[in-house]
Design a protein around this motif. Structure first.
Motif, short mmCIF file in Angstrom:
data_model
loop_
_atom_site.label_atom_id
_atom_site.label_comp_id
_atom_site.label_asym_id
_atom_site.label_seq_id
_atom_site.Cartn_x
_atom_site.Cartn_y
_atom_site.Cartn_z
N PRO A 48 43.97 42.72 67.07
CA PRO A 48 42.91 43.74 67.13
C PRO A 48 41.70 43.32 67.96
O PRO A 48 40.95 44.17 68.44
N TRP A 49 41.49 42.02 68.13
CA TRP A 49 40.36 41.54 68.92
C TRP A 49 40.74 41.26 70.38
O TRP A 49 39.88 40.92 71.18
N ALA A 78 46.50 45.97 57.57
CA ALA A 78 45.28 45.17 57.67
C ALA A 78 44.06 46.05 57.92
O ALA A 78 43.00 45.86 57.31
N ALA A 79 44.21 47.04 58.81
CA ALA A 79 43.09 47.95 59.09
C ALA A 79 42.77 48.81 57.88
O ALA A 79 41.60 49.04 57.55
N ALA A 80 43.80 49.29 57.20
CA ALA A 80 43.59 50.13 56.02
C ALA A 80 42.87 49.37 54.92
O ALA A 80 42.09 49.96 54.15
N ALA A 81 43.11 48.06 54.84
CA ALA A 81 42.45 47.23 53.83
C ALA A 81 41.07 46.76 54.27
O ALA A 81 40.38 46.06 53.53
N GLY A 82 40.66 47.13 55.49
CA GLY A 82 39.37 46.72 56.00
C GLY A 82 39.30 45.28 56.43
O GLY A 82 38.21 44.71 56.55
N LEU A 83 40.46 44.68 56.71
CA LEU A 83 40.50 43.26 57.07
C LEU A 83 40.42 43.02 58.58
O LEU A 83 40.04 41.93 59.00
N THR A 84 40.80 44.00 59.36
CA THR A 84 40.75 43.90 60.82
C THR A 84 40.31 45.23 61.40
O THR A 84 40.42 46.27 60.73
N PRO A 85 39.85 45.25 62.65
CA PRO A 85 39.58 46.53 63.30
C PRO A 85 40.85 47.34 63.47
O PRO A 85 41.97 46.79 63.52
N GLN A 86 40.69 48.65 63.60
CA GLN A 86 41.81 49.54 63.85
C GLN A 86 42.31 49.34 65.27
O GLN A 86 41.53 49.15 66.20
N VAL A 87 43.64 49.35 65.45
CA VAL A 87 44.25 49.25 66.77
C VAL A 87 44.90 50.59 67.08
O VAL A 87 45.60 51.16 66.23
#
Length: 277
Positions: A61-62, A258-267
């Protein structure tokens, strides 16, 4: 000018990239190799330091604004996931525990966070990978999150597997575990050409395993030959040659969860998986 490439000294990477690194792939440019653990390449890639680079899927995501995810050369599979280890089976859970992890953007740590989301929080320390098992054995950490060859060697340290995160992931999703990805920098590398070079390197590794033997052993960080062989057999598989439908689904599932759990940015969905080739 040679392409700048970074991957780990682990046997799966040196086995896969031996031909490319040694100028044995027809049509491929010279490659200048840097060996680095994935926690190092995750952050170096964010600075744009390499043209081709092995990173954690959790770091995508980064990175995907500047890099293209290639559909080959990476590490995915079944039965090869990260383990959470404790000393001599002294703990039944991680309540209040200090857990050593190999990097905060590693896939191992992302899987750990997804697994532990509904469990009491643990204290986390980022520790160089080679220090994790000795640190847990010595009691400096209550538990350690490990990957790769540690699957084969942890019993020698008197450690016990509290959970196999790969087994948890496979049971929960039915998909393989996406561990390490190969990225091509968008402004310096043609991704279609790069995928071709890497697939050729993989095919050459499989066709003549002895050709890379000295290179693999020279960088295997004192691993015994039988551990090296088991490591390669587990992590270099059909997904190394091509992610395929299951591999792409695994990558998408990891990033979406991961995005849904707020752990990474959305891709964006167009960049969540490698293109088909």
């Amino acid at each position: 000018m040679p392409l700048k490439m970074a991957y780990s000294p682990c046997p799966n990477d040196t086995f896969v990239f031996h031909a490319l690194a040694h100028g044995l792939v027809p049509g491929a440019p010279p490659v200048e190799v840097t060996f680095a653990d994935v926690d190092v390449t995750n952050t170096a890639a964010e600075r744009g330091e390499y043209d081709l680079v092995k990173v954690s899927y959790a770091a995508l995501p980064w990175l995907l604004d500047d890099y293209e995810l290639l559909p080959c050369g990476g590490a995915l599979g079944r039965g090869c996931g990260p383990l959470v280890l404790t000393r001599g089976g002294h703990r039944a859970d991680l309540t209040g525990a200090t857990v050593a992890v190999p990097g905060d953007r590693t896939t191992a740590y992302l899987l750990f966070r997804l697994w532990s989301a509904r469990r009491p929080p643990a204290r986390i320390e980022v520790v160089p990978f080679h220090e994790i098992m000795p640190g847990v054995a010595a009691g400096r950490y209550d538990a350690g999150l490990v990957i790769h060859e540690a699957r084969f060697t942890y019993p020698r340290h008197g450690l016990t597997a509290l959970v196999d995160l790969g087994e948890w992931w496979e049971t929960d999703t039915g998909l393989p575990i996406p561990l390490g990805a190969i990225l091509a920098r968008r402004d310096t590398v043609d991704p279609v050409a790069a995928a071709g070079w890497i697939r050729d390197s993989v095919r050459r590794a499989w066709a003549d395993p002895a050709a890379s033997r000295d290179y693999v052993l020279a960088h295997a960080q004192e691993m015994e030959p039988d551990v090296v062989d088991r490591h390669i057999a587990l992590y270099v598989n059909e997904f190394t040659a091509d992610l395929g439908a299951d591999g792409r689904a695994a990558v998408a599932a990891l990033l979406e969860r991961a995005a849904a759990a707020g752990l990474t940015p959305q891709v964006s969905s167009s960049r969540a998986t490698a293109w088909t080739s």
